[in-house]
Design an enzyme around this catalytic site. Structure first.
Site, PDB file in Angstrom:
ATOM      1  N   CYS A   1      47.874 -46.820  72.306  1.00 31.83           N
ATOM      2  CA  CYS A   1      47.852 -47.498  71.012  1.00 31.83           C
ATOM      3  C   CYS A   1      46.439 -47.948  70.644  1.00 31.83           C
ATOM      4  O   CYS A   1      45.824 -48.771  71.340  1.00 31.83           O
ATOM      5  CB  CYS A   1      48.791 -48.699  71.033  1.00 31.83           C
ATOM      6  SG  CYS A   1      48.849 -49.597  69.456  1.00 31.83           S
TER       7      CYS A   1
ATOM      8  N   CYS B   1      57.974 -51.847  67.485  1.00 29.36           N
ATOM      9  CA  CYS B   1      56.717 -52.023  66.765  1.00 29.36           C
ATOM     10  C   CYS B   1      56.977 -52.688  65.424  1.00 29.36           C
ATOM     11  O   CYS B   1      56.660 -52.161  64.356  1.00 29.36           O
ATOM     12  CB  CYS B   1      56.033 -50.663  66.584  1.00 29.36           C
ATOM     13  SG  CYS B   1      54.298 -50.761  66.112  1.00 29.36           S
TER      14      CYS B   1
ATOM     15  N   GLU C   1      71.055 -43.361  53.622  1.00 27.61           N
ATOM     16  CA  GLU C   1      69.642 -43.470  53.273  1.00 27.61           C
ATOM     17  C   GLU C   1      69.435 -44.316  52.023  1.00 27.61           C
ATOM     18  O   GLU C   1      68.475 -45.089  51.940  1.00 27.61           O
ATOM     19  CB  GLU C   1      69.033 -42.076  53.083  1.00 27.61           C
ATOM     20  CG  GLU C   1      68.829 -41.309  54.376  1.00 27.61           C
ATOM     21  CD  GLU C   1      67.852 -41.985  55.321  1.00 27.61           C
ATOM     22  OE1 GLU C   1      67.014 -42.787  54.851  1.00 27.61           O
ATOM     23  OE2 GLU C   1      67.927 -41.727  56.535  1.00 27.61           O
TER      24      GLU C   1
ATOM     25  N   TYR D   1      60.984 -39.739  49.515  1.00 26.24           N
ATOM     26  CA  TYR D   1      61.396 -40.175  50.845  1.00 26.24           C
ATOM     27  C   TYR D   1      62.849 -39.787  51.127  1.00 26.24           C
ATOM     28  O   TYR D   1      63.160 -39.216  52.174  1.00 26.24           O
ATOM     29  CB  TYR D   1      61.252 -41.692  51.023  1.00 26.24           C
ATOM     30  CG  TYR D   1      62.025 -42.135  52.241  1.00 26.24           C
ATOM     31  CD1 TYR D   1      61.519 -41.926  53.518  1.00 26.24           C
ATOM     32  CD2 TYR D   1      63.309 -42.666  52.121  1.00 26.24           C
ATOM     33  CE1 TYR D   1      62.255 -42.256  54.652  1.00 26.24           C
ATOM     34  CE2 TYR D   1      64.054 -43.002  53.247  1.00 26.24           C
ATOM     35  CZ  TYR D   1      63.515 -42.787  54.504  1.00 26.24           C
ATOM     36  OH  TYR D   1      64.265 -43.089  55.619  1.00 26.24           O
TER      37      TYR D   1
ATOM     38  N   CYS E   1      55.214 -55.230  72.357  1.00 32.34           N
ATOM     39  CA  CYS E   1      54.347 -54.189  72.890  1.00 32.34           C
ATOM     40  C   CYS E   1      54.686 -53.816  74.332  1.00 32.34           C
ATOM     41  O   CYS E   1      54.505 -52.669  74.753  1.00 32.34           O
ATOM     42  CB  CYS E   1      52.887 -54.624  72.790  1.00 32.34           C
ATOM     43  SG  CYS E   1      52.298 -54.834  71.087  1.00 32.34           S
TER      44      CYS E   1
ATOM     45  N   CYS F   1      56.896 -50.804  74.584  1.00 34.68           N
ATOM     46  CA  CYS F   1      56.483 -49.598  73.871  1.00 34.68           C
ATOM     47  C   CYS F   1      56.190 -48.453  74.842  1.00 34.68           C
ATOM     48  O   CYS F   1      55.445 -48.630  75.815  1.00 34.68           O
ATOM     49  CB  CYS F   1      55.241 -49.888  73.031  1.00 34.68           C
ATOM     50  SG  CYS F   1      54.643 -48.461  72.107  1.00 34.68           S
TER      51      CYS F   1
ATOM     52  N   ASP G   1      58.710 -43.666  56.120  1.00 32.24           N
ATOM     53  CA  ASP G   1      59.199 -44.945  55.616  1.00 32.24           C
ATOM     54  C   ASP G   1      58.290 -46.065  56.127  1.00 32.24           C
ATOM     55  O   ASP G   1      57.276 -45.811  56.784  1.00 32.24           O
ATOM     56  CB  ASP G   1      60.665 -45.168  56.020  1.00 32.24           C
ATOM     57  CG  ASP G   1      60.818 -45.637  57.463  1.00 32.24           C
ATOM     58  OD1 ASP G   1      59.917 -45.359  58.288  1.00 32.24           O
ATOM     59  OD2 ASP G   1      61.839 -46.273  57.765  1.00 32.24           O
TER      60      ASP G   1
END
Length: 314
Positions: free
Chosen positions: A212, A196, A40, A123, A203, A206, A141
């Site tokens: 959306c 995305c 991370e 975070y 798209c 997706c 994030d």
């Protein structure tokens, strides 16, 4: 958003993730919480393709926090390589020391305890609590914020910095079940990273295209123009080149070599051991910028001055 609709989004995005997620070692069931924490920190503002080899080397060399804490902080900076923002290496070293000294060598398992580690922000604490310990935490994030902005708010991009409204939206979308919340965090993050995306969203791939809000609105343009970070000619570039010299050196480097670099010593044909020094002075940075870069490294603890020259911190 209606609860039924939210549950549908959960199911479809998590199902997509189960089929399309990248096989990354820090996602494996046998990855330790320490491995998750290291990943991370490394992944902040750095793509996976650059992080992966460095993470693997770190985990082989320092499989536990105590093993990193036992080494000088300069070794963490050296092993950081060219990931960028090397102060992250210092923060990881400091966190390893705190874990070894105050937590019995084990990464703490709650958001609150993780927040107390040096260099760990909201975070990172949420991500480690979620991905390493299976806790229900709201992970937000850049990728997640972008998916939420398009899917729910109909905006091309999220706000330039995290807002209270965005955080509230993320909390409202988080599944109530612990395991499902972990899967949701990982799934939305991956959707933002692979499909995305900021500049060229795919798209057609997706799993929630028909839900959306941004697509329904006709894919409006962003309300601001994202500005990429400059690199060539900046202090960051000079600092990075100077750090490469210090990482390559076995001992202190004469200050004069960093700031003036005699031509006969830094010529490209001088040898591999002097290549970083040649690269530094090939930038033709003005003297004041070289001085500023060196002072910044010393001030940030990424280098230290000795009677013999400048070196990585001991």
């Amino acid at each position: 958003m209606e609860p039924k609709h939210t549950r549908t989004l959960h199911a479809r995005i998590i199902s997509w993730f189960s089929e399309h997620a990248r096989d990354l070692p820090w996602r494996h069931s046998d990855c330790s919480p320490w491995g998750v924490l290291v990943s991370e920190v490394m992944l902040q503002q750095t793509p996976v393709v650059r992080v992966l080899p460095v993470w693997q080397e770190w985990m082989q060399r320092w499989p536990e926090p105590a093993s990193l804490a036992a080494e000088p902080s300069g070794e963490a900076v050296r092993a950081w390589g060219r990931l960028g923002y090397p102060r992250r290496a210092l923060r990881l070293h400091a966190a390893a020391g705190e874990i070894a000294a105050s937590h019995g060598g084990k990464v703490p398992d709650t958001h609150a305890a993780l927040l107390e580690l040096p260099g760990v922000g909201d975070y990172t604490a949420a991500a480690v609590a979620s991905f390493a310990f299976g806790r229900r935490e709201t992970v937000v994030d850049t990728n997640i914020r972008r998916v939420h902005a398009r899917l729910v708010a109909g905006d091309a991009l999220p706000a330039q910095s995290l807002t209270a409204a965005e955080k509230k939206r993320a909390v409202s979308l988080l599944p109530r079940d612990d395991a499902e919340s972990v899967a949701w965090n990982a799934s939305v993050m991956e959707l933002g990273a692979l499909v995305c995306t900021a500049r060229s969203p795919r798209c057609g791939e997706c799993p929630v295209l028909d839900d959306c809000a941004w697509v329904r609105a006709g894919r409006p343009e962003p309300h601001y123009v994202p500005k990429g970070q400059a690199w060539h000619g900046t202090d960051r570039q000079v600092r990075g080149a100077m750090m490469a010299v210090l990482r390559q050196a076995d001992g202190p480097v004469l200050r004069e070599l960093l700031l003036t670099g005699p031509v006969d010593l830094v010529a490209p044909e001088a040898g591999a051991e002097l290549a970083p020094l040649a690269a530094l002075h090939a930038l033709s940075a003005p003297q004041e910028q070289l001085e500023r870069a060196l002072q910044g490294l010393l001030r940030d603890g990424l280098a230290e001055a000795t009677d013999s020259g400048v070196r990585l911190p001991a």
